[in-house]
Design a protein around this motif. Structure first.
Motif, PDB file in Angstrom:
ATOM      1  N   ASN A   3     -19.968  22.042  -6.382  1.00  0.00           N
ATOM      2  CA  ASN A   3     -21.161  22.667  -5.822  1.00  0.00           C
ATOM      3  C   ASN A   3     -20.830  23.892  -5.000  1.00  0.00           C
ATOM      4  O   ASN A   3     -21.572  24.239  -4.106  1.00  0.00           O
ATOM      5  N   PRO A   5     -17.820  26.237  -2.652  1.00  0.00           N
ATOM      6  CA  PRO A   5     -16.911  25.933  -1.548  1.00  0.00           C
ATOM      7  C   PRO A   5     -17.650  25.402  -0.323  1.00  0.00           C
ATOM      8  O   PRO A   5     -18.835  25.650  -0.147  1.00  0.00           O
ATOM      9  N   ARG A   6     -16.940  24.675   0.525  1.00  0.00           N
ATOM     10  CA  ARG A   6     -17.547  24.110   1.728  1.00  0.00           C
ATOM     11  C   ARG A   6     -17.955  25.200   2.704  1.00  0.00           C
ATOM     12  O   ARG A   6     -18.986  25.126   3.333  1.00  0.00           O
ATOM     13  N   GLN A   7     -17.077  26.198   2.864  1.00  0.00           N
ATOM     14  CA  GLN A   7     -17.445  27.316   3.719  1.00  0.00           C
ATOM     15  C   GLN A   7     -16.843  28.602   3.179  1.00  0.00           C
ATOM     16  O   GLN A   7     -15.809  28.577   2.514  1.00  0.00           O
ATOM     17  N   THR A   8     -17.522  29.708   3.433  1.00  0.00           N
ATOM     18  CA  THR A   8     -17.044  31.012   2.990  1.00  0.00           C
ATOM     19  C   THR A   8     -17.125  31.983   4.155  1.00  0.00           C
ATOM     20  O   THR A   8     -17.840  31.748   5.127  1.00  0.00           O
ATOM     21  N   ASP A  72     -16.847  29.736  -6.999  1.00  0.00           N
ATOM     22  CA  ASP A  72     -16.796  30.246  -5.626  1.00  0.00           C
ATOM     23  C   ASP A  72     -17.617  31.527  -5.448  1.00  0.00           C
ATOM     24  O   ASP A  72     -17.534  32.171  -4.410  1.00  0.00           O
ATOM     25  N   TRP A  94     -24.030  28.425  -7.510  1.00  0.00           N
ATOM     26  CA  TRP A  94     -22.669  28.945  -7.438  1.00  0.00           C
ATOM     27  C   TRP A  94     -22.124  29.141  -8.842  1.00  0.00           C
ATOM     28  O   TRP A  94     -22.445  28.381  -9.750  1.00  0.00           O
TER      29      TRP A  94
END
Length: 134
Positions: A3, A5-8, A72, A94
């Motif tokens: 789903n 990345p967790r954080q960008t 990503d 995404w």
């Protein structure tokens, strides 16, 4: 399910341009048979997951599968019926940038005919042309 990345560092990025062919990741690293992109494009996370599920069902959960791409790239869209301007839309899903020649999936531990049919059905779930190689 993949789903994004967790954080960008940045919430929204530009999609950028895709090269026609790339030779960085065009050989097998882990498996014995692979699925390679024959053309460049953007594959979203749902398409990657659909291809993965189709491959897993065909090989009946035997052997090992490596997914070599990760979504990503944030794809944004504005709601329908909204006028032009007023900034970039919200992140809707995404995607993964894929150049031609990039290895998408690798498999080992299953007989060759099963792998061929599994990768063929997995490649049918993707929006780009693919090639099976070993």
């Amino acid at each position: 399910m993949l789903n994004g990345p967790r954080q960008t560092k940045y919430k929204k990025t530009k999609k950028g341009k895709l090269s026609k062919l790339e030779f960085k990741s065009n050989d097998l690293k882990f498996g014995t048979v692979g699925l390679k992109a024959a053309e460049s494009g953007i594959i979203n996370s749902r398409q990657i997951e659909a291809a993965r599920q189709a491959i897993v069902r065909k090989i009946k959960r035997k052997g090992k599968i490596w997914i070599k791409i990760f979504p990503d790239l944030p794809i944004t869209s504005k709601p329908t019926g909204v006028r032009m301007g007023k900034g970039k839309g919200q992140v809707s899903h995404w995607g993964a940038r894929v150049s031609g020649g990039t290895v998408l999936f690798e498999i080992c531990g299953v007989n060759f005919n099963t792998v061929l049919s599994a990768l063929k059905t997995g490649g049918a779930k993707l929006p780009i042309r693919t090639k099976i190689f070993n």
